[in-house]
Enzyme design. Structure first.
Site, PDB file in Angstrom:
ATOM      1  CE  LYS A   7      -2.065  -1.090   3.861  1.00  0.00           C
ATOM      2  NZ  LYS A   7      -1.350  -2.368   4.126  1.00  0.00           N
ATOM      3  NE  ARG A  34      -4.453  -1.409  10.140  1.00  0.00           N
ATOM      4  CZ  ARG A  34      -3.418  -0.950   9.443  1.00  0.00           C
ATOM      5  NH1 ARG A  34      -3.418   0.259   8.960  1.00  0.00           N
ATOM      6  NH2 ARG A  34      -2.392  -1.720   9.247  1.00  0.00           N
ATOM      7  NE  ARG A  50       7.740  -2.905   6.004  1.00  0.00           N
ATOM      8  CZ  ARG A  50       6.416  -2.810   6.102  1.00  0.00           C
ATOM      9  NH1 ARG A  50       5.761  -2.037   5.265  1.00  0.00           N
ATOM     10  NH2 ARG A  50       5.768  -3.461   7.024  1.00  0.00           N
ATOM     11  NE  ARG A  55       6.412  -0.853  10.013  1.00  0.00           N
ATOM     12  CZ  ARG A  55       5.303  -0.730   9.267  1.00  0.00           C
ATOM     13  NH1 ARG A  55       5.344  -0.004   8.147  1.00  0.00           N
ATOM     14  NH2 ARG A  55       4.181  -1.302   9.613  1.00  0.00           N
ATOM     15  NE  ARG A  74       1.843  -5.281  10.951  1.00  0.00           N
ATOM     16  CZ  ARG A  74       2.897  -5.039  10.182  1.00  0.00           C
ATOM     17  NH1 ARG A  74       4.085  -5.521  10.497  1.00  0.00           N
ATOM     18  NH2 ARG A  74       2.761  -4.304   9.102  1.00  0.00           N
TER      19      ARG A  74
HETATM   20  P1  AP5 Z   1       4.890  -1.583   1.697  1.00  0.00           P
HETATM   21  O1  AP5 Z   1       4.543  -0.699   0.555  1.00  0.00           O
HETATM   22  O2  AP5 Z   1       5.693  -1.002   2.827  1.00  0.00           O
HETATM   23  O3  AP5 Z   1       3.572  -2.322   2.246  1.00  0.00           O
HETATM   24  P2  AP5 Z   1       2.331  -1.765   3.085  1.00  0.00           P
HETATM   25  O4  AP5 Z   1       1.118  -2.444   2.557  1.00  0.00           O
HETATM   26  O5  AP5 Z   1       2.341  -0.277   3.133  1.00  0.00           O
HETATM   27  O6  AP5 Z   1       2.735  -2.410   4.477  1.00  0.00           O
HETATM   28  P3  AP5 Z   1       2.590  -1.914   5.968  1.00  0.00           P
HETATM   29  O7  AP5 Z   1       3.194  -3.018   6.810  1.00  0.00           O
HETATM   30  O8  AP5 Z   1       3.172  -0.538   6.167  1.00  0.00           O
HETATM   31  O9  AP5 Z   1       1.071  -1.902   6.158  1.00  0.00           O
HETATM   32  P4  AP5 Z   1       0.335  -1.946   7.470  1.00  0.00           P
HETATM   33  O10 AP5 Z   1      -1.043  -1.645   7.020  1.00  0.00           O
HETATM   34  O11 AP5 Z   1       0.480  -3.170   8.277  1.00  0.00           O
HETATM   35  O12 AP5 Z   1       1.119  -0.866   8.341  1.00  0.00           O
HETATM   36  P5  AP5 Z   1       0.754   0.586   8.833  1.00  0.00           P
HETATM   37  O13 AP5 Z   1       1.981   1.389   8.863  1.00  0.00           O
HETATM   38  O14 AP5 Z   1      -0.464   1.109   8.114  1.00  0.00           O
HETATM   39  O15 AP5 Z   1       5.644  -2.871   1.111  1.00  0.00           O
HETATM   40  C1  AP5 Z   1       6.166  -3.871   1.951  1.00  0.00           C
HETATM   41  C2  AP5 Z   1       7.544  -4.308   1.412  1.00  0.00           C
HETATM   42  O16 AP5 Z   1       7.353  -4.969   0.168  1.00  0.00           O
HETATM   43  C3  AP5 Z   1       8.507  -3.145   1.121  1.00  0.00           C
HETATM   44  O17 AP5 Z   1       9.800  -3.573   1.423  1.00  0.00           O
HETATM   45  C4  AP5 Z   1       8.347  -2.888  -0.406  1.00  0.00           C
HETATM   46  O18 AP5 Z   1       9.538  -2.387  -0.979  1.00  0.00           O
HETATM   47  C5  AP5 Z   1       8.019  -4.294  -0.896  1.00  0.00           C
HETATM   48  N1  AP5 Z   1       7.058  -4.302  -2.011  1.00  0.00           N
HETATM   49  C6  AP5 Z   1       5.903  -3.595  -2.081  1.00  0.00           C
HETATM   50  N2  AP5 Z   1       5.247  -3.874  -3.218  1.00  0.00           N
HETATM   51  C7  AP5 Z   1       6.015  -4.802  -3.878  1.00  0.00           C
HETATM   52  C8  AP5 Z   1       5.875  -5.473  -5.112  1.00  0.00           C
HETATM   53  N3  AP5 Z   1       4.813  -5.279  -5.899  1.00  0.00           N
HETATM   54  N4  AP5 Z   1       6.834  -6.365  -5.461  1.00  0.00           N
HETATM   55  C9  AP5 Z   1       7.914  -6.578  -4.664  1.00  0.00           C
HETATM   56  N5  AP5 Z   1       8.115  -5.950  -3.500  1.00  0.00           N
HETATM   57  C10 AP5 Z   1       7.169  -5.067  -3.093  1.00  0.00           C
HETATM   58  O19 AP5 Z   1       0.237   0.269  10.322  1.00  0.00           O
HETATM   59  C11 AP5 Z   1       1.168  -0.153  11.319  1.00  0.00           C
HETATM   60  C12 AP5 Z   1       0.400  -0.301  12.629  1.00  0.00           C
HETATM   61  O20 AP5 Z   1      -0.147   0.989  13.024  1.00  0.00           O
HETATM   62  C13 AP5 Z   1      -0.813  -1.236  12.624  1.00  0.00           C
HETATM   63  O21 AP5 Z   1      -0.453  -2.576  12.799  1.00  0.00           O
HETATM   64  C14 AP5 Z   1      -1.636  -0.663  13.778  1.00  0.00           C
HETATM   65  O22 AP5 Z   1      -1.095  -1.077  15.005  1.00  0.00           O
HETATM   66  C15 AP5 Z   1      -1.425   0.843  13.642  1.00  0.00           C
HETATM   67  N6  AP5 Z   1      -2.462   1.459  12.786  1.00  0.00           N
HETATM   68  C16 AP5 Z   1      -2.278   2.032  11.567  1.00  0.00           C
HETATM   69  N7  AP5 Z   1      -3.435   2.479  11.073  1.00  0.00           N
HETATM   70  C17 AP5 Z   1      -4.388   2.171  11.990  1.00  0.00           C
HETATM   71  C18 AP5 Z   1      -5.795   2.344  12.031  1.00  0.00           C
HETATM   72  N8  AP5 Z   1      -6.463   2.906  11.037  1.00  0.00           N
HETATM   73  N9  AP5 Z   1      -6.453   1.895  13.140  1.00  0.00           N
HETATM   74  C19 AP5 Z   1      -5.783   1.322  14.169  1.00  0.00           C
HETATM   75  N10 AP5 Z   1      -4.452   1.115  14.173  1.00  0.00           N
HETATM   76  C20 AP5 Z   1      -3.757   1.528  13.098  1.00  0.00           C
END
Ligand code: AP5
Length: 216
Positions: free
Chosen positions: A13, A88, A127, A160, A171
């Site tokens: 994402k 979420r 990552r 991370r 997660r």
């Molecule tokens: P990346 O683009 O970083 O993936 P992502 O989907 O953004 O992954 P996240 O882990 O950041 O998502 P998340 O939703 O768990 O975390 P968030 O920060 O929102 O890609 C991943 C890796 O793959 C990278 O190394 C990239 O280079 C590689 N890659 C990507 N696409 C690729 C492709 N097509 N081919 C090859 N490689 C690829 O949330 C973190 C925490 O915050 C949550 O767990 C929760 O505790 C809290 N939180 C956040 N939002 C909320 C909410 N709305 N409500 C409650 N808690 C929340």
């Protein structure tokens, strides 16, 4: 454009968001990034959020919805926005509906990117992020020019702490239980597009742009 980007943890994402905000010149609203910034700044909310994040759990809705309400009161969202990681759960989706209704605006698209779990786990485990600016790399698919060092600011690349295997499993479980039902919520409203996230970042982006073009 007012867009929501959905999908399981690590599906890509954030990587897609980086490209979309350039294409549409809209602000990127990642609740995960906001929480990490608040923690870096040592705020009380940031410290509370960190406890949930490091356990792989969702930050409570009252905190998260308030952050979003505040973010959507900023002037830059007049030109649109891209949500990444929000809403979420169903409660957050309903809260967002209320916030948008009060502002008199509607979503243009909800994009759901998906990939099989093995691929997601491989992406998350490889990552690396810049400890200074948060730029995202991958040990195989997006290598920095110098191993362990950010191309943008020379910061050290780290893993991370919520990317450790046990936390990733939690997660993913929470995603299935609480976030996946949000897809059905938007499906009923007829506003969702499904994107296959198994290919490269560039190919995923091409599919997203095509789907958005077909909506207009
Ligand atoms: P990346 O683009 O970083 O993936 P992502 O989907 O953004 O992954 P996240 O882990 O950041 O998502 P998340 O939703 O768990 O975390 P968030 O920060 O929102 O890609 C991943 C890796 O793959 C990278 O190394 C990239 O280079 C590689 N890659 C990507 N696409 C690729 C492709 N097509 N081919 C090859 N490689 C690829 O949330 C973190 C925490 O915050 C949550 O767990 C929760 O505790 C809290 N939180 C956040 N939002 C909320 C909410 N709305 N409500 C409650 N808690 C929340």
């Amino acid at each position: 454009m007012r867009i929501i980007l959905m999908g399981p943890p690590g599906v890509g994402k954030g990587s897609e968001a980086e490209l979309l905000i350039k294409s549409f010149q809209i602000p990127h609203i990642s609740t995960g990034d906001i929480f990490r910034e608040l923690y870096k700044d040592r705020t009380t909310v940031g410290k509370i959020a960190k406890e949930y994040i490091s356990r792989g759990e969702l930050v409570p809705d009252d905190i998260t919805n308030e952050i979003v309400r505040h973010r959507l009161s900023q002037p830059d969202v007049k030109k649109g926005f891209l949500f990444d990681g929000y809403p979420r759960n169903i409660e957050q989706a309903k809260a967002l509906d209320e916030i948008l209704a009060k502002k008199g605006c509607k979503l243009d698209a909800v994009i759901n990117i998906d990939a099989p779990e093995e691929q997601i786990v491989e992406r998350i485990s490889g990552r690396r992020v810049c400890s200074t600016c948060g730029a995202v790399y991958h040990i195989h698919s997006k290598k920095p020019q110098v191993e362990g060092i950010c191309d943008l600011d020379g910061g050290q690349l780290i893993q991370r702490n919520d990317d450790m295997p046990e936390t990733v499993q939690r997660r993913l479980r929470i995603y299935k239980d609480q976030t996946a039902p949000v897809i059905g919520y938007y499906q009923e409203k007829g506003a969702i597009v499904y994107i296959d996230g198994t290919s490269t970042i560039a190919h995923t982006h091409a599919q997203v742009m095509k789907a958005l073009g077909e909506l207009n």
